[in-house]
Scaffold this active site. Structure first.
Site, PDB file in Angstrom:
ATOM      1  N   ASP A   1      -8.382  -5.196  -6.246  1.00 49.48           N
ATOM      2  CA  ASP A   1      -8.142  -3.785  -5.454  1.00 49.48           C
ATOM      3  C   ASP A   1      -8.967  -2.639  -5.618  1.00 49.48           C
ATOM      4  O   ASP A   1      -9.052  -2.202  -6.700  1.00 49.48           O
ATOM      5  CB  ASP A   1      -6.595  -3.677  -5.531  1.00 49.48           C
ATOM      6  CG  ASP A   1      -6.172  -2.864  -4.177  1.00 49.48           C
ATOM      7  OD1 ASP A   1      -6.773  -2.254  -3.650  1.00 49.48           O
ATOM      8  OD2 ASP A   1      -4.794  -2.760  -4.049  1.00 49.48           O
TER       9      ASP A   1
ATOM     10  N   SER B   1       0.960  -1.319   0.092  1.00 47.86           N
ATOM     11  CA  SER B   1       0.299   0.030  -0.249  1.00 47.86           C
ATOM     12  C   SER B   1       0.887   1.252   0.079  1.00 47.86           C
ATOM     13  O   SER B   1       1.761   1.291  -0.886  1.00 47.86           O
ATOM     14  CB  SER B   1      -0.876  -0.117   1.249  1.00 47.86           C
ATOM     15  OG  SER B   1      -1.948   1.023   1.084  1.00 47.86           O
TER      16      SER B   1
ATOM     17  N   HIS C   1      -6.569  -5.688  -1.848  1.00 51.69           N
ATOM     18  CA  HIS C   1      -5.628  -4.839  -1.277  1.00 51.69           C
ATOM     19  C   HIS C   1      -4.610  -5.766  -0.377  1.00 51.69           C
ATOM     20  O   HIS C   1      -4.886  -5.774   0.779  1.00 51.69           O
ATOM     21  CB  HIS C   1      -6.096  -3.697  -0.707  1.00 51.69           C
ATOM     22  CG  HIS C   1      -5.148  -2.683  -0.284  1.00 51.69           C
ATOM     23  ND1 HIS C   1      -4.557  -1.898  -1.231  1.00 51.69           N
ATOM     24  CD2 HIS C   1      -4.952  -1.837   0.499  1.00 51.69           C
ATOM     25  CE1 HIS C   1      -3.712  -0.949  -0.949  1.00 51.69           C
ATOM     26  NE2 HIS C   1      -3.895  -1.237   0.283  1.00 51.69           N
TER      27      HIS C   1
END
Length: 640
Positions: free
Chosen positions: A545, A460, A577
Site C-alpha cells: 500500500d 481507507s 490499498h
C-alpha cells in the site's frame, strides 16, 4: 434469508465492463480466463462467440480501452498493488502484447486519446521527477514515446480534442488551486472551499469553448459553458443542494446533453431533447427501478451500451439501438446472484447533534422485521467520496447474514454541496465521527437496530473511522474491522508515494499540518488512545500500500498486543490499498463473517461453491479502492 455465498459476491464476476469497438463491429468485455480477469472479444451480433484477447496470469485486468486506429487495445496493470501502473498495448490483428512504458518505479497515466487522432495517445509519466507527470505522445503503431510537455507543477493536465496541451491545475499553499489555460497562469483562481468541485470537464471541437464545473459563487457544483475569447460564462445546469456528478456529452459534437446531480438517487437534467427522448425509451423498456448509464463508443453512434444498476439486483448490461429503440440484454455481472433474495438499499436522512442534515443508506435484511436488528456501520473511504444507490456487495453480504448495513454520508462527503463537504475540514475523528454516532442514535430511536449490537468497519478512511470507533467510543461498538486505515495521522501525513506529495497542501487544509498542528493530529489519531480500546479489533493490510503504508497497521497492532486486546492481523503480501485478488478477498470476507458472527451473534455463511472464483465488481462510488475487513476471534498475527 439464506446467506449469499462469498464466491458469488466477491469472486470474479462472470462478465463485466462491456465496450463496443470504435468501428462498431465487435463487443469487448472483462471475464475470467483460468481464474484471472482478462479482456474478451466477440462479434457484435454474436456475443456468445467470445474469445480471450489478453492472457494476464497475475492480478488481472480491470481497466482497458480501445484505440481509434481499430487495431489497438490498451490496459494498465501494476505489481502487487504498488500503483506503479504500466501501460500495455495489444495488436488486435496479430495478438502481440507489448509494454509501452517498461520503466521500473514509474507510474503511467493515460491522459487523452480520441477519434481525431486515432494513432496517437497522450500519456503521463513521472520519469523526470517522481512527484510530477510530464506529457508524452505515444505512437500506437511503433510504440515511440515523445516528450511534449514538462510539468511545471500541475496536479493535472488540461488537454483538448486536438490533443493540444492547453494548461493544467496547480495547487496553492492554502489548499486551493489555480487553473492555467492558454498561457494565462491565473485563468481561474479557485478558493480552497471550491477546489474539490471546480475543473474543466471538456472542450467543444473548435477549442474556443470549454465546459466548466464550478461551485465558485454557489454552494453546489454547477456546469457552465465558457466562451474563451471573451471569457463569457453561460450557466447550463445547477441544483441548489446537489453537485453535478456527471456530464453526458454527445460523442461527436461534444456538447453536453445531460447532467446527473448527486442526490440520494440520481437526478438527471436533460439539456438535449433528442437525447432525452432516447433515455425515456430506455427507461420504459427496462421497466426497472434502476439507475441507468450510457456508453457511446462506436464512431457512428449507432450502438449504445446501457448499464442498469439497482439496489437489489446484479448489474445488468444492455445493447441499445437509438432510432429503433430496441433494447437487448447482453448479460449481468453475476448471473448466480439471481438464485438468492437480495436486500434493497434504501436512503435515509437524520439531523446531526449540531442541526446539520446528514444522508445515508440502510440495507435491511430480507424477510425480517425491522426491529432490534444487529447492525454494521460500514464507513466509506476517501473521505472525499460518498456512498451512492446501487449494487453493493458488502451490503448484500451483511444483510444476508441478518445485519442492517448502515452507510452514512457523513460531513466531508461529496455530492451535497461545498458547505457540507467543507464541514469535514479538520474534523477527522471529531464531527465526522459524531455523525456516525448520530446515525446509530437515529436508527435506534426509530426502533430498527439494537444499540447494544453494533459493529463498525471500513476501508481507507473507513478503516481509520473503525479504529476511531474502537479507541474513542468503545462503549458504542461491539467490535471494529479496519482495512488499510491509518492509525497515526502524523505518520500518515508524512508518508506515501512521491507522486502524492503534490496533494500535500490539500491534505494540510483538510486534515491538519504535521508541523503546526502536531497536538491536534495526535489527538485525532486512534494510536494516541490505544489504551482505551477494549473491544475486539480486526486489522487487515496490503503490504504494498502506497497510500496508507503498512507501518500504519503495524503501529496499532503492536499497541493492541501490548495492551492485551483481542485482535487479529491479516497481512496480504501481494496487495496494495484494498484487496483485488479473488482468493484474498475470500480469505478476508470469511474472516469478516467469523468475526461478526462471534461478536454480534449470527452464524457465518457456508463456505460456498468451490467453482472458479469470479473477478470483483468495480466500485465507482468508492475512492478508497478496496473492500472492508474481517477475521476470526482469535488474537494474533497472520500472514494471509
Amino acid at each position: 434469508m439464506r446467506p449469499i455465498p462469498r464466491d458469488v459476491l466477491f469472486g470474479n464476476p462472470a462478465r463485466l465492463s462491456p465496450a463496443v469497438s470504435p468501428d462498431g463491429t465487435r463487443l469487448f468485455f472483462l471475464a475470467p480466463l483460468d481464474g484471472v480477469l482478462n479482456v474478451w472479444s466477440a462479434p457484435i451480433d454474436h456475443p456468445g462467440r467470445a474469445t480471450p484477447v489478453t492472457r494476464d496470469a497475475g492480478r488481472g485486468i480491470r481497466t482497458y480501452g480501445l484505440g481509434h486506429d481499430d487495431r489497438t487495445l490498451f490496459y494498465v496493470i501494476d505489481d502487487g498493488g504498488d500503483e506503479g501502473w504500466r501501460l500495455y498495448l495489444v495488436d488486435l490483428g496479430t495478438g502481440r502484447t507489448r509494454c509501452a512504458t517498461p520503466f521500473p518505479g514509474i507510474q503511467a497515466r493515460v491522459l487523452a486519446h480520441n477519434r481525431r487522432h486515432p494513432a496517437t495517445m497522450l500519456v503521463g509519466l513521472n520519469r523526470r521527477t517522481r512527484h510530477l507527470h510530464d506529457v508524452y505522445a505515444l505512437d500506437l503503431a511503433d510504440g515511440t514515446l515523445t516528450l511534449i510537455a514538462e510539468n511545471p507543477g500541475y496536479l493535472s493536465w488540461i488537454i483538448d480534442h486536438d490533443l493540444r496541451v492547453r494548461g493544467g491545475v496547480r495547487p496553492r499553499p492554502d489548499g486551493g488551486t489555480v487553473i492555467a489555460l492558454d498561457g494565462d497562469d491565473t485563468w481561474l483562481t479557485v478558493p480552497d472551499e471550491d477546489a474539490m468541485g471546480t475543473r474543466i470537464a471538456g472542450f467543444a471541437p473548435s477549442g474556443d469553448v470549454c465546459y466548466l464545473l464550478s461551485s465558485i459563487g454557489a454552494d453546489a457544483v454547477r456546469l457552465y459553458e465558457v466562451s474563451l475569447p471573451d471569457n463569457t460564462h453561460t450557466l447550463l445546469a445547477a441544483d441548489p443542494h446537489h453537485d453535478v456528478r456527471m456530464v453526458e456529452f454527445d460523442p461527436v459534437s461534444q456538447r453536453p446533453q445531460a447532467v446527473v446531480f448527486a442526490a440520494d438517487r440520481d437526478e438527471r437534467l436533460i439539456l438535449d431533447e433528442t437525447y432525452g427522448r432516447e433515455l425515456a425509451r430506455i427507461r420504459t423498456a427496462l421497466a426497472a427501478d434502476a439507475e441507468i448509464y450510457v456508453e457511446r463508443t462506436s464512431r457512428d453512434d449507432r450502438e449504445w451500451l446501457v448499464t442498469a444498476v439497482a439496489g437489489d439486483a446484479p448489474v445488468r448490461y444492455h445493447r441499445y439501438s437509438p432510432g429503433t429503440g430496441e433494447l437487448r440484454l447482453l448479460f449481468s455481472h453475476q448471473p448466480a446472484l439471481d438464485a438468492y433474495p437480495m436486500a434493497r438499499m434504501e436512503p435515509f436522512v437524520f439531523t446531526a447533534r449540531d442541526g446539520v442534515p446528514v444522508h445515508g443508506y440502510v440495507t435491511w435484511p430480507v424477510g425480517v422485521p425491522r426491529s432490534g436488528l444487529p447492525a454494521v456501520v460500514n464507513v466509506h473511504g476517501g473521505p472525499w467520496a460518498r456512498n451512492s444507490f446501487g449494487f453493493d456487495e458488502e451490503a448484500q453480504l451483511l444483510a444476508s447474514h441478518g445485519y442492517a448495513c448502515v452507510q452514512v454520508n457523513f460531513r466531508g462527503s461529496t455530492g451535497y454541496g461545498k458547505r457540507f463537504r467543507n464541514l469535514g475540514a479538520r474534523e477527522w475523528g471529531a464531527a465526522m465521527h459524531t455523525d456516525l454516532l448520530d446515525a446509530i442514535g437515529h436508527l435506534t430511536v426509530t426502533g430498527g437496530i439494537d444499540p447494544d449490537r453494533v459493529a463498525i468497519m471500513g476501508c481507507s478512511y473507513g478503516g481509520y473511522a473503525a479504529l476511531v470507533g474502537a479507541a474513542f467510543t468503545p462503549s458504542v461498538f461491539r467490535c471494529a474491522i479496519d482495512l488499510c486505515g491509518p492509525s497515526n495521522l502524523l505518520t500518515m501525513m508524512t508518508g506515501g508515494a512521491p507522486y502524492r506529495t503534490s496533494l500535500q497542501a490539500f491534505m494540510v487544509a483538510q486534515v491538519g499540518d504535521p508541523d503546526r498542528d502536531r497536538d491536534l493530529l495526535w489527538s485525532r489519531s486512534p494510536l494516541s488512545r490505544a489504551a482505551d480500546i477494549t473491544i475486539p479489533v480486526l486489522v487487515v493490510q496490503g503490504a504494498n500500500d502506497v497510500r496508507v503504508p503498512v507501518s500504519e497497521a503495524e503501529q496499532i497492532v503492536a499497541a493492541l498486543a501490548r495492551n492485551g486486546v483481542p485482535h487479529e492481523y491479516l497481512l496480504f503480501p501481494d496487495e496494495g490499498h484494498g484487496l483485488v485478488r479473488p482468493e484474498n478477498r475470500d480469505t478476508y470476507y470469511a474472516a469478516v463473517e467469523r468475526f461478526l458472527a462471534t461478536h454480534l451473534g449470527t452464524a457465518p455463511a457456508p463456505a460456498g461453491d468451490p467453482a472458479p472464483s469470479r473477478p470483483r465488481l468495480p466500485e465507482p462510488a468508492r475512492s478508497s479502492a478496496g473492500p472492508a475487513p474481517g477475521a476470526g476471534p482469535e488474537s494474533g498475527r497472520r500472514r494471509a
